[in-house]
Design a protein around this motif. Structure first.
Motif, PDB file in Angstrom:
ATOM      1  N   UNK A   1       0.988  -1.107   0.171  1.00  0.00           N
ATOM      2  CA  UNK A   1      -0.143   0.060   0.028  1.00  0.00           C
ATOM      3  C   UNK A   1       0.970   1.356   0.035  1.00  0.00           C
ATOM      4  N   UNK A   2       1.881   1.315   0.721  1.00  0.00           N
ATOM      5  CA  UNK A   2       3.006   2.236   0.705  1.00  0.00           C
ATOM      6  C   UNK A   2       3.534   2.699  -0.667  1.00  0.00           C
ATOM      7  N   UNK A   3       4.094   1.552  -1.314  1.00  0.00           N
ATOM      8  CA  UNK A   3       4.372   1.632  -2.428  1.00  0.00           C
ATOM      9  C   UNK A   3       3.739   2.181  -3.667  1.00  0.00           C
ATOM     10  N   UNK A   4       2.363   1.627  -3.464  1.00  0.00           N
ATOM     11  CA  UNK A   4       1.270   2.339  -4.279  1.00  0.00           C
ATOM     12  C   UNK A   4       1.074   3.620  -4.139  1.00  0.00           C
ATOM     13  N   UNK A   5       1.170   4.311  -2.972  1.00  0.00           N
ATOM     14  CA  UNK A   5       0.936   5.815  -2.560  1.00  0.00           C
ATOM     15  C   UNK A   5       2.089   6.372  -3.023  1.00  0.00           C
ATOM     16  N   UNK A   6       3.267   5.824  -3.262  1.00  0.00           N
ATOM     17  CA  UNK A   6       4.486   6.723  -3.638  1.00  0.00           C
ATOM     18  C   UNK A   6       4.559   6.768  -4.943  1.00  0.00           C
ATOM     19  N   UNK A   7       3.966   5.637  -5.605  1.00  0.00           N
ATOM     20  CA  UNK A   7       3.686   5.707  -7.168  1.00  0.00           C
ATOM     21  C   UNK A   7       2.840   6.917  -7.443  1.00  0.00           C
ATOM     22  N   UNK A   8       1.851   6.909  -6.980  1.00  0.00           N
ATOM     23  CA  UNK A   8       0.915   8.036  -7.210  1.00  0.00           C
ATOM     24  C   UNK A   8       1.414   9.135  -6.931  1.00  0.00           C
TER      25      UNK A   8
ATOM     26  N   UNK B   1      -7.089   5.393  -8.896  1.00  0.00           N
ATOM     27  CA  UNK B   1      -6.482   6.411  -9.070  1.00  0.00           C
ATOM     28  C   UNK B   1      -7.362   7.732  -8.859  1.00  0.00           C
ATOM     29  N   UNK B   2      -8.411   7.521  -9.731  1.00  0.00           N
ATOM     30  CA  UNK B   2      -9.390   8.869  -9.687  1.00  0.00           C
ATOM     31  C   UNK B   2      -9.929   9.291  -8.139  1.00  0.00           C
ATOM     32  N   UNK B   3     -10.144   8.361  -7.383  1.00  0.00           N
ATOM     33  CA  UNK B   3     -10.480   8.645  -6.177  1.00  0.00           C
ATOM     34  C   UNK B   3      -9.258   9.140  -5.317  1.00  0.00           C
TER      35      UNK B   3
ATOM     36  N   UNK C   1      -6.907  10.977  -6.394  1.00  0.00           N
ATOM     37  CA  UNK C   1      -6.288  12.256  -6.755  1.00  0.00           C
ATOM     38  C   UNK C   1      -7.599  13.305  -6.542  1.00  0.00           C
ATOM     39  N   UNK C   2      -8.748  12.777  -6.369  1.00  0.00           N
ATOM     40  CA  UNK C   2      -9.770  13.421  -5.828  1.00  0.00           C
ATOM     41  C   UNK C   2      -9.660  14.072  -4.262  1.00  0.00           C
ATOM     42  N   UNK C   3      -9.077  12.931  -3.416  1.00  0.00           N
ATOM     43  CA  UNK C   3      -8.819  13.343  -2.114  1.00  0.00           C
ATOM     44  C   UNK C   3      -7.684  14.192  -1.999  1.00  0.00           C
ATOM     45  N   UNK C   4      -6.557  13.870  -2.748  1.00  0.00           N
ATOM     46  CA  UNK C   4      -5.459  14.645  -3.054  1.00  0.00           C
ATOM     47  C   UNK C   4      -5.560  16.333  -3.146  1.00  0.00           C
ATOM     48  N   UNK C   5      -6.695  16.663  -4.333  1.00  0.00           N
ATOM     49  CA  UNK C   5      -7.105  17.832  -4.579  1.00  0.00           C
ATOM     50  C   UNK C   5      -7.913  18.481  -3.557  1.00  0.00           C
ATOM     51  N   UNK C   6      -8.498  17.811  -2.697  1.00  0.00           N
ATOM     52  CA  UNK C   6      -9.417  18.371  -1.750  1.00  0.00           C
ATOM     53  C   UNK C   6      -8.346  18.754  -0.521  1.00  0.00           C
ATOM     54  N   UNK C   7      -7.289  17.952  -0.176  1.00  0.00           N
ATOM     55  CA  UNK C   7      -6.430  18.158   0.879  1.00  0.00           C
ATOM     56  C   UNK C   7      -5.804  19.349   0.299  1.00  0.00           C
TER      57      UNK C   7
END
Length: 256
Positions: A14-21, A106-108, A110-116
């Motif tokens: 899960x950490x590796x996936x977050x890093x990639x994104x 990925x879409x979900x 980036x939506x959370x990232x944009x809100x943050x």
């Protein structure tokens, strides 16, 4: 100016996936990643990130425990990560705090990232702190109510239930969990220790090893083993390994 991020999850994949994104975004820099609550608390206080992706269900120190420990020192923006947990999701929604439900696309993300990012840019920490306090109060007030009292076991077309206070320990076996009861019986259920651990009372059930969860009231004796590990002898005579990395958590829980 880049937004500093810390990612916290007890699952390395899960950490590796977050890093990639995050690597795909120029506005963000991952300054640290942690696989447990203890190192997460230290990293947040010392490095003061703008944004924290925080897994809620972690052994020994949960995501909620991390927030409680950090709150007096620093208050970053959080995006919570959780496996399906009806209570936690309801608490997030009631308090308007964003979360990612595993597995997320990925879409979900980036939506959370944009809100943050908007919260960080608008410096709405005071409002966010109020929401976090409300969330923690609600979580603590309802903590015991969310713990399961029975474990369902499916057999053919029937379902029967195991009383949680009769469980001695649980052992992971591939995609199953073997549940050992104090009447000497064993029952296989299709589940994972990570998911089930989040529904057990942590004052009674302890993750002593990556493959085992033990009812601490069933521990009769603890003695040193090799390489800093310990062996626990249970009241029924079974023996379980206590990992070196988990020893301090059990000592604190049992006043050992």
């Amino acid at each position: 100016m880049q937004i500093k991020v810390i990612a916290i999850d007890d699952e390395p994949e899960a950490l590796e996936n977050l890093k990639i994104l995050l690597d795909e975004q120029d506005d963000y820099i991952l300054i640290d990643s942690c696989t447990n609550g203890k190192t997460a608390i230290e990293a947040i206080i010392e490095q003061k990130p703008d944004l924290v992706f925080l897994d809620i269900q972690m052994p020994e120190i949960s995501g909620f425990d991390v927030i409680s420990a950090v709150r007096p020192y620093f208050a970053p923006v959080y995006v919570f990560i959780t496996a399906y947990d009806q209570y936690a999701i309801h608490a997030f929604e009631v308090n308007a705090i964003d979360y990612l439900l595993k597995p997320f696309d990925d879409e979900r993300f980036y939506a959370a990232l944009h809100k943050a990012k908007k919260q960080i840019e608008l410096k709405t920490n005071e409002d966010l702190n109020f929401k976090l306090d409300a969330l923690l109060q609600k979580t603590n007030a309802n903590k015991k109510a969310m713990y399961i009292k029975r474990i369902p076991v499916k057999l053919a077309n029937r379902v029967y239930f195991l009383e949680i206070d009769k469980v001695i320990y649980l052992k992971a076996e591939n995609q199953y969990i073997n549940v050992f009861l104090n009447n000497g019986t064993q029952h296989l259920i299709r589940d994972t220790l990570n998911r089930l651990e989040s529904e057990l009372n942590p004052e009674i059930f302890f993750r002593c090893h990556r493959s085992n969860i033990v009812n601490i009231n069933e521990i009769k004796q603890i003695e040193p083993f090799f390489s800093g590990d310990y062996i626990m002898t249970l009241k029924n005579g079974d023996k379980l390994k206590l990992s070196k990395s988990r020893k301090e958590g059990l000592k604190k829980l049992m006043n050992w």
